[in-house]
Design a protein around this motif. Sequence first.
Motif, PDB file in Angstrom:
ATOM      1  N   THR A   1       5.074   2.720   8.153  1.00  0.00           N
ATOM      2  CA  THR A   1       4.566   2.753   6.777  1.00  0.00           C
ATOM      3  C   THR A   1       3.303   3.603   6.679  1.00  0.00           C
ATOM      4  OG1 THR A   1       5.471   0.551   6.343  1.00  0.00           O
ATOM      5  CG2 THR A   1       3.761   1.342   4.862  1.00  0.00           C
ATOM      6  N   TYR A   2       2.388   3.424   7.637  1.00  0.00           N
ATOM      7  CA  TYR A   2       1.141   4.182   7.595  1.00  0.00           C
ATOM      8  C   TYR A   2       1.353   5.654   7.927  1.00  0.00           C
ATOM      9  CZ  TYR A   2      -2.237   0.649   6.383  1.00  0.00           C
ATOM     10  OH  TYR A   2      -2.974  -0.273   5.677  1.00  0.00           O
ATOM     11  N   ALA A   3       2.351   5.957   8.710  1.00  0.00           N
ATOM     12  CA  ALA A   3       2.681   7.366   8.966  1.00  0.00           C
ATOM     13  C   ALA A   3       3.123   8.042   7.667  1.00  0.00           C
ATOM     14  CB  ALA A   3       3.775   7.459  10.025  1.00  0.00           C
TER      15      ALA A   3
ATOM     16  N   ARG B   1       0.835  -1.209   0.000  1.00  0.00           N
ATOM     17  CA  ARG B   1       0.000   0.000   0.000  1.00  0.00           C
ATOM     18  C   ARG B   1       0.872   1.263   0.000  1.00  0.00           C
ATOM     19  NH1 ARG B   1      -3.587  -0.172  -2.619  1.00  0.00           N
ATOM     20  NH2 ARG B   1      -2.235  -1.766  -3.467  1.00  0.00           N
ATOM     21  N   TYR B   2       1.999   1.200   0.707  1.00  0.00           N
ATOM     22  CA  TYR B   2       2.920   2.347   0.744  1.00  0.00           C
ATOM     23  C   TYR B   2       3.455   2.649  -0.651  1.00  0.00           C
ATOM     24  CZ  TYR B   2       7.476   4.596   1.111  1.00  0.00           C
ATOM     25  OH  TYR B   2       8.565   5.420   0.904  1.00  0.00           O
ATOM     26  N   VAL B   3       3.904   1.615  -1.353  1.00  0.00           N
ATOM     27  CA  VAL B   3       4.447   1.816  -2.709  1.00  0.00           C
ATOM     28  C   VAL B   3       3.357   2.312  -3.647  1.00  0.00           C
ATOM     29  CG1 VAL B   3       5.552   0.702  -4.688  1.00  0.00           C
ATOM     30  CG2 VAL B   3       6.234   0.079  -2.363  1.00  0.00           C
TER      31      VAL B   3
ATOM     32  N   LEU C   1       5.712  -2.288  14.256  1.00  0.00           N
ATOM     33  CA  LEU C   1       6.436  -1.019  14.163  1.00  0.00           C
ATOM     34  C   LEU C   1       6.663  -0.637  12.709  1.00  0.00           C
ATOM     35  CD1 LEU C   1       7.924   1.253  15.668  1.00  0.00           C
ATOM     36  CD2 LEU C   1       9.981  -0.175  15.611  1.00  0.00           C
ATOM     37  N   PHE C   2       6.963  -1.636  11.880  1.00  0.00           N
ATOM     38  CA  PHE C   2       7.134  -1.392  10.441  1.00  0.00           C
ATOM     39  C   PHE C   2       5.826  -0.900   9.824  1.00  0.00           C
ATOM     40  CE2 PHE C   2       6.765  -2.899   6.056  1.00  0.00           C
ATOM     41  CZ  PHE C   2       7.893  -2.341   5.477  1.00  0.00           C
TER      42      PHE C   2
END
Length: 315
Positions: free
Chosen positions: A216-218, A121-123, A211-212
């Motif tokens: 990522t969502y931040a 989702r980040y990419v 934590l990853f």
Amino acid sequence: MTWENHSALEFVFLAYPNCPELRMLCFLGVSLAYTLIISGNILIVVSIYTEARLHTPMYYFLGSLSGIELCYTAVVVPHILVNTLYSEKTITLLNCATQMVFFIGLGSADCFLLASMAYDRYVAICHPLQYPLIMTVTLCARLVVASVVIGLFLSLQLVVFIFCLPFCQTKGIEHFFCDVPPVMRLVCATSHIHELSVLVAATLAIAVPFLFIATTYALIVAAVLKLHSAAGRRRAFNTCSSHLTVVLLQYGCCAFMYLRPNSTYHPKQDQFISLVYTLGTPFLNPFIYTLRNSEMKGAIGKILTRNYLSQKLIG
């Protein structure tokens, strides 16, 4: 005490009700939940496999998640159903260790796979132009395999360590299956190193992926807030909302069970929590992903309609 010295031990599960009527009610309830889990996750896997428009990394991860959850529940739920009906609720040490390896390993794989889905989702949101080049089928397959292998490896290390410890005379497990906290309560060793080892393994399998995901969502939120279009922001958040809901449900239960000292274990409370992540999460995940996803709803609707028409023609 070595493995050879207590390999003939048997444990007894104490969490099952003694009343025949209550046992039958529990059997029916668990059977219904398990049937829905199997049906929902198989529908997702078949829909993604048969619908060409769903052959994308996001749905590839979703299908893999459903496949892992089918295996994850199959490790313990049939055993729970058998124990609910039969008066003999024993399990050998080897079978208990084997059950724990796959239950913890596949549960850990779930956590790592959810982290891979967050990266996808980040990419897609933060680097949309490079998305087809980065999220290739090869990378997706490697991430799925790595999630399962790392999860099983961490689980195997932990279970071998636990079952090489000396067990006390009491062989009653106050639980429905072989999970880490109730089995650790049967260990006679009092060293804090044993408890610390469990916490380290749980941290690697739960806290690190979470934590990853949080990082990522931040980054995703920061990127979405820069979008000028309200429709674009809403669409971006909608693509992440289902995954985020599953993450909070999965990690909330797992963190409560494993990221805490053994002294805070409460049998009745933890038995309920274990049923939530053993039955509740795999049951809710198909609904969470399909009810908020029009493409999945359309694909599942096609499959159900096709099967219904086939049955009508045969009849």
